[in-house]
Design a protein around this motif. Structure first.
Motif, PDB file in Angstrom:
ATOM      1  N   ALA A 119      40.691  36.911  42.023  1.00 53.68           N
ATOM      2  CA  ALA A 119      39.997  38.143  42.416  1.00 53.68           C
ATOM      3  C   ALA A 119      40.832  38.915  43.429  1.00 53.68           C
ATOM      4  CB  ALA A 119      38.622  37.827  42.981  1.00 53.68           C
ATOM      5  N   ALA A 120      41.504  38.189  44.318  1.00 53.21           N
ATOM      6  CA  ALA A 120      42.379  38.841  45.292  1.00 53.21           C
ATOM      7  C   ALA A 120      43.601  39.443  44.619  1.00 53.21           C
ATOM      8  CB  ALA A 120      42.803  37.840  46.364  1.00 53.21           C
ATOM      9  N   LYS A 121      44.230  38.652  43.768  1.00 54.40           N
ATOM     10  CA  LYS A 121      45.497  39.054  43.148  1.00 54.40           C
ATOM     11  C   LYS A 121      45.340  40.189  42.148  1.00 54.40           C
ATOM     12  CE  LYS A 121      49.457  37.140  40.627  1.00 54.40           C
ATOM     13  NZ  LYS A 121      50.056  35.901  40.067  1.00 54.40           N
ATOM     14  N   TYR A 122      44.252  40.156  41.374  1.00 54.61           N
ATOM     15  CA  TYR A 122      44.130  41.110  40.266  1.00 54.61           C
ATOM     16  C   TYR A 122      43.127  42.237  40.518  1.00 54.61           C
ATOM     17  CZ  TYR A 122      46.843  37.644  37.746  1.00 54.61           C
ATOM     18  OH  TYR A 122      47.839  36.785  37.361  1.00 54.61           O
ATOM     19  N   VAL A 123      42.377  42.159  41.627  1.00 58.18           N
ATOM     20  CA  VAL A 123      41.393  43.214  41.907  1.00 58.18           C
ATOM     21  C   VAL A 123      41.653  43.866  43.258  1.00 58.18           C
ATOM     22  CG1 VAL A 123      38.949  43.809  42.108  1.00 58.18           C
ATOM     23  CG2 VAL A 123      39.651  42.001  40.525  1.00 58.18           C
ATOM     24  N   ILE A 124      41.558  43.082  44.342  1.00 56.71           N
ATOM     25  CA  ILE A 124      41.615  43.680  45.676  1.00 56.71           C
ATOM     26  C   ILE A 124      42.988  44.263  45.977  1.00 56.71           C
ATOM     27  CG2 ILE A 124      41.211  43.336  48.123  1.00 56.71           C
ATOM     28  CD1 ILE A 124      39.474  40.930  47.458  1.00 56.71           C
ATOM     29  N   THR A 171      41.539  50.518  51.487  1.00 54.42           N
ATOM     30  CA  THR A 171      40.715  51.652  51.083  1.00 54.42           C
ATOM     31  C   THR A 171      39.419  51.617  51.890  1.00 54.42           C
ATOM     32  OG1 THR A 171      39.624  50.411  49.303  1.00 54.42           O
ATOM     33  CG2 THR A 171      41.675  51.575  48.748  1.00 54.42           C
ATOM     34  N   GLU A 172      38.464  52.465  51.519  1.00 57.34           N
ATOM     35  CA  GLU A 172      37.214  52.536  52.282  1.00 57.34           C
ATOM     36  C   GLU A 172      36.210  51.462  51.880  1.00 57.34           C
ATOM     37  OE1 GLU A 172      35.574  56.403  52.056  1.00 57.34           O
ATOM     38  OE2 GLU A 172      37.228  57.380  53.128  1.00 57.34           O
ATOM     39  N   ILE A 173      36.356  50.878  50.700  1.00 62.53           N
ATOM     40  CA  ILE A 173      35.378  49.892  50.235  1.00 62.53           C
ATOM     41  C   ILE A 173      35.613  48.565  50.950  1.00 62.53           C
ATOM     42  CG2 ILE A 173      34.510  48.593  48.246  1.00 62.53           C
ATOM     43  CD1 ILE A 173      35.344  50.893  46.486  1.00 62.53           C
ATOM     44  N   PRO A 174      34.608  48.031  51.643  1.00 66.61           N
ATOM     45  CA  PRO A 174      34.784  46.764  52.376  1.00 66.61           C
ATOM     46  C   PRO A 174      34.702  45.551  51.446  1.00 66.61           C
ATOM     47  CG  PRO A 174      32.610  47.680  52.825  1.00 66.61           C
ATOM     48  CD  PRO A 174      33.304  48.657  51.941  1.00 66.61           C
ATOM     49  N   PHE A 175      35.600  44.603  51.681  1.00 66.26           N
ATOM     50  CA  PHE A 175      35.648  43.364  50.902  1.00 66.26           C
ATOM     51  C   PHE A 175      35.573  42.159  51.825  1.00 66.26           C
ATOM     52  CE2 PHE A 175      37.321  46.237  47.782  1.00 66.26           C
ATOM     53  CZ  PHE A 175      37.067  45.662  46.547  1.00 66.26           C
ATOM     54  N   VAL A 176      34.876  41.128  51.341  1.00 59.95           N
ATOM     55  CA  VAL A 176      34.867  39.820  52.000  1.00 59.95           C
ATOM     56  C   VAL A 176      35.415  38.821  50.989  1.00 59.95           C
ATOM     57  CG1 VAL A 176      33.523  38.041  53.143  1.00 59.95           C
ATOM     58  CG2 VAL A 176      32.846  40.445  53.377  1.00 59.95           C
ATOM     59  N   SER A 177      36.581  38.279  51.282  1.00 58.60           N
ATOM     60  CA  SER A 177      37.212  37.317  50.375  1.00 58.60           C
ATOM     61  C   SER A 177      36.798  35.899  50.762  1.00 58.60           C
ATOM     62  CB  SER A 177      38.733  37.457  50.453  1.00 58.60           C
ATOM     63  OG  SER A 177      39.372  36.426  49.751  1.00 58.60           O
ATOM     64  N   ALA A 182      43.093  42.952  56.139  1.00 62.83           N
ATOM     65  CA  ALA A 182      43.446  44.357  56.029  1.00 62.83           C
ATOM     66  C   ALA A 182      42.360  45.179  56.699  1.00 62.83           C
ATOM     67  CB  ALA A 182      43.598  44.747  54.559  1.00 62.83           C
ATOM     68  N   THR A 183      42.546  46.483  56.738  1.00 65.52           N
ATOM     69  CA  THR A 183      41.542  47.324  57.398  1.00 65.52           C
ATOM     70  C   THR A 183      40.176  47.186  56.749  1.00 65.52           C
ATOM     71  OG1 THR A 183      42.170  49.200  55.982  1.00 65.52           O
ATOM     72  CG2 THR A 183      43.261  49.001  58.138  1.00 65.52           C
ATOM     73  N   ASN A 184      40.155  46.875  55.446  1.00 62.12           N
ATOM     74  CA  ASN A 184      38.873  46.767  54.734  1.00 62.12           C
ATOM     75  C   ASN A 184      38.618  45.373  54.177  1.00 62.12           C
ATOM     76  OD1 ASN A 184      40.947  47.034  52.769  1.00 62.12           O
ATOM     77  ND2 ASN A 184      39.442  47.674  51.228  1.00 62.12           N
ATOM     78  N   VAL A 185      39.395  44.376  54.606  1.00 67.56           N
ATOM     79  CA  VAL A 185      39.262  43.024  54.043  1.00 67.56           C
ATOM     80  C   VAL A 185      39.241  41.977  55.150  1.00 67.56           C
ATOM     81  CG1 VAL A 185      40.170  41.303  52.451  1.00 67.56           C
ATOM     82  CG2 VAL A 185      40.532  43.740  51.973  1.00 67.56           C
ATOM     83  N   GLY A 203      27.194  47.925  60.153  1.00 69.59           N
ATOM     84  CA  GLY A 203      28.103  48.821  60.859  1.00 69.59           C
ATOM     85  C   GLY A 203      29.386  48.215  61.381  1.00 69.59           C
ATOM     86  N   THR A 204      29.562  46.902  61.239  1.00 66.01           N
ATOM     87  CA  THR A 204      30.794  46.265  61.708  1.00 66.01           C
ATOM     88  C   THR A 204      31.907  46.479  60.692  1.00 66.01           C
ATOM     89  OG1 THR A 204      29.516  44.565  62.853  1.00 66.01           O
ATOM     90  CG2 THR A 204      31.839  44.102  62.466  1.00 66.01           C
ATOM     91  N   SER A 205      33.074  46.844  61.156  1.00 65.86           N
ATOM     92  CA  SER A 205      34.218  47.001  60.267  1.00 65.86           C
ATOM     93  C   SER A 205      34.758  45.634  59.862  1.00 65.86           C
ATOM     94  CB  SER A 205      35.325  47.787  60.972  1.00 65.86           C
ATOM     95  OG  SER A 205      36.548  47.683  60.275  1.00 65.86           O
ATOM     96  N   PRO A 206      35.215  45.464  58.612  1.00 66.02           N
ATOM     97  CA  PRO A 206      35.834  44.186  58.224  1.00 66.02           C
ATOM     98  C   PRO A 206      36.985  43.793  59.149  1.00 66.02           C
ATOM     99  CG  PRO A 206      35.434  45.529  56.286  1.00 66.02           C
ATOM    100  CD  PRO A 206      35.122  46.393  57.477  1.00 66.02           C
ATOM    101  N   ALA A 207      37.695  44.786  59.660  1.00 67.25           N
ATOM    102  CA  ALA A 207      38.817  44.502  60.554  1.00 67.25           C
ATOM    103  C   ALA A 207      38.366  43.876  61.868  1.00 67.25           C
ATOM    104  CB  ALA A 207      39.599  45.779  60.829  1.00 67.25           C
ATOM    105  N   GLU A 208      37.095  44.021  62.194  1.00 74.34           N
ATOM    106  CA  GLU A 208      36.553  43.449  63.430  1.00 74.34           C
ATOM    107  C   GLU A 208      36.042  42.025  63.234  1.00 74.34           C
ATOM    108  OE1 GLU A 208      34.652  46.982  65.968  1.00 74.34           O
ATOM    109  OE2 GLU A 208      33.759  46.826  63.962  1.00 74.34           O
ATOM    110  N   ILE A 209      36.050  41.542  61.988  1.00 72.20           N
ATOM    111  CA  ILE A 209      35.573  40.188  61.693  1.00 72.20           C
ATOM    112  C   ILE A 209      36.796  39.310  61.427  1.00 72.20           C
ATOM    113  CG2 ILE A 209      34.154  38.762  60.186  1.00 72.20           C
ATOM    114  CD1 ILE A 209      32.552  41.274  59.483  1.00 72.20           C
TER     115      ILE A 209
END
Length: 318
Positions: A102-107, A114-120, A134-137, A276-282
């Protein structure tokens, strides 16, 4: 304008201003599973996600890439494109994605920074190869808890020489490299075999050359699983450990990763992002929970008596 009429107008304006919010409906969380429904590990990750999200009004959806049963590169690339198209059309507020594919072929190819937040969750050992964090991961990385297992096994021997026995495959060699480079484990001897007779020969030799033996995946076409169980009982002389449950007939102790841990952490992080928390803050983390398995037949062979506390918290193989 009368006071009552003014109040009515203000109430109407408030309702009108709230309409866009009301029209948004429940927040949406998409779980992209690299594999297929029925694969036990990933199904348990999904169970962990549901455990957190079931008491919310979140619209939760699962998409399966099916890249465990279909390993061709063109299939994986196309599966990644299909997942991208679903994200583009369904527009989830957060995407949870499990395992490396999922990481290699999608994210990484479509959504990194990008703006869409992801949790891997469930990337093996090192997420930096995909550009995470990343900023969104953000995410939880999957590691074998072999260091914890070795600390427990060291209670039953005075020596510190550690051996590793596995099939001669890229995956097994990489695991050994990660044990050394990431966990800081010093392996006295690494042995990689290509046949069952060779595995038996090296198993016996290592009993004399190391104080603790890690049993990796045999992965051999001629491996005799039933015969090996009898062979190991008769020939084990030092404490042995394994990281996969199906290997427990051949090891004294096993520290198994808990897939629900990945799902629970991912879902809890998704809730933080929705609040409201950014992925980059986690900060990205690694797994730490484990299921302990003890093989009492090998313990009897070695004359080891486990403590009551250890037995109480373990799955027992008799």
């Amino acid at each position: 304008m009368s006071r009552s009429r003014l109040c009515s107008v203000l109430m109407l304006l408030a309702l009108i201003s709230a309409l866009p919010l009301l029209s948004e409906g429940p927040k949406k969380v998409l779980y992209i599973d690299s594999y297929h429904q029925g694969w036990p590990w990933n199904d348990r990750i999904a169970d962990g996600i549901r455990k957190v999200l079931d008491d919310t009004d979140i619209n939760f959806r699962i998409h399966y890439m099916d890249t465990k049963r279909n390993t061709a590169e063109d299939f994986k690339v196309n599966a990644g494109l299909k997942a991208k198209e679903l994200i583009d059309s369904w527009k989830p507020d957060v995407v949870i994605a499990s395992d490396d594919n999922a990481a290699k072929y999608v994210i990484t190819p479509y959504f990194l920074n990008t703006e869409i937040p992801f949790v891997s969750c469930g990337i093996n050992w090192d997420a930096s190869i995909y550009g995470f964090p990343a900023t969104n991961v953000t995410g939880i990385v999957e590691v074998n808890l072999v260091d914890k297992m070795l600390r427990q096994l060291s209670r039953y021997t005075n020596g510190r020489r550690i051996g590793y026995l596995a099939s001669d495959t890229y995956t097994e060699r990489q695991d050994a490299e990660h044990y050394k480079s990431i966990l800081g484990i010093e392996l006295t001897e690494e042995v990689y075999v290509t046949s069952y007779p060779e595995w038996k020969k090296e198993f016996c030799r290592l009993q004399e050359g190391v104080d603790i033996l890690i049993v990796g995946t045999p992965g051999l076409a001629d491996f005799d699983y039933q015969g090996a169980e009898i062979f190991v009982i008769e020939n084990t002389k030092v404490p042995t450990g394994a990281m996969n449950e199906f290997l427990m007939p051949y090891a004294l102790m096993g520290y198994m990763k808990v897939p629900e841990e990945f799902g629970i952490w991912a879902a809890q992080s998704a809730l933080q992002i929705l609040n409201g928390t950014s992925p980059a803050e986690i900060p990205m983390v690694t797994n730490h929970r484990f299921e302990l398995i003890l093989n009492l037949r090998i313990a009897d062979r070695l004359g080891i008596v486990f403590s009551t506390g250890l037995l109480k918290n373990a799955k027992i193989l008799r």
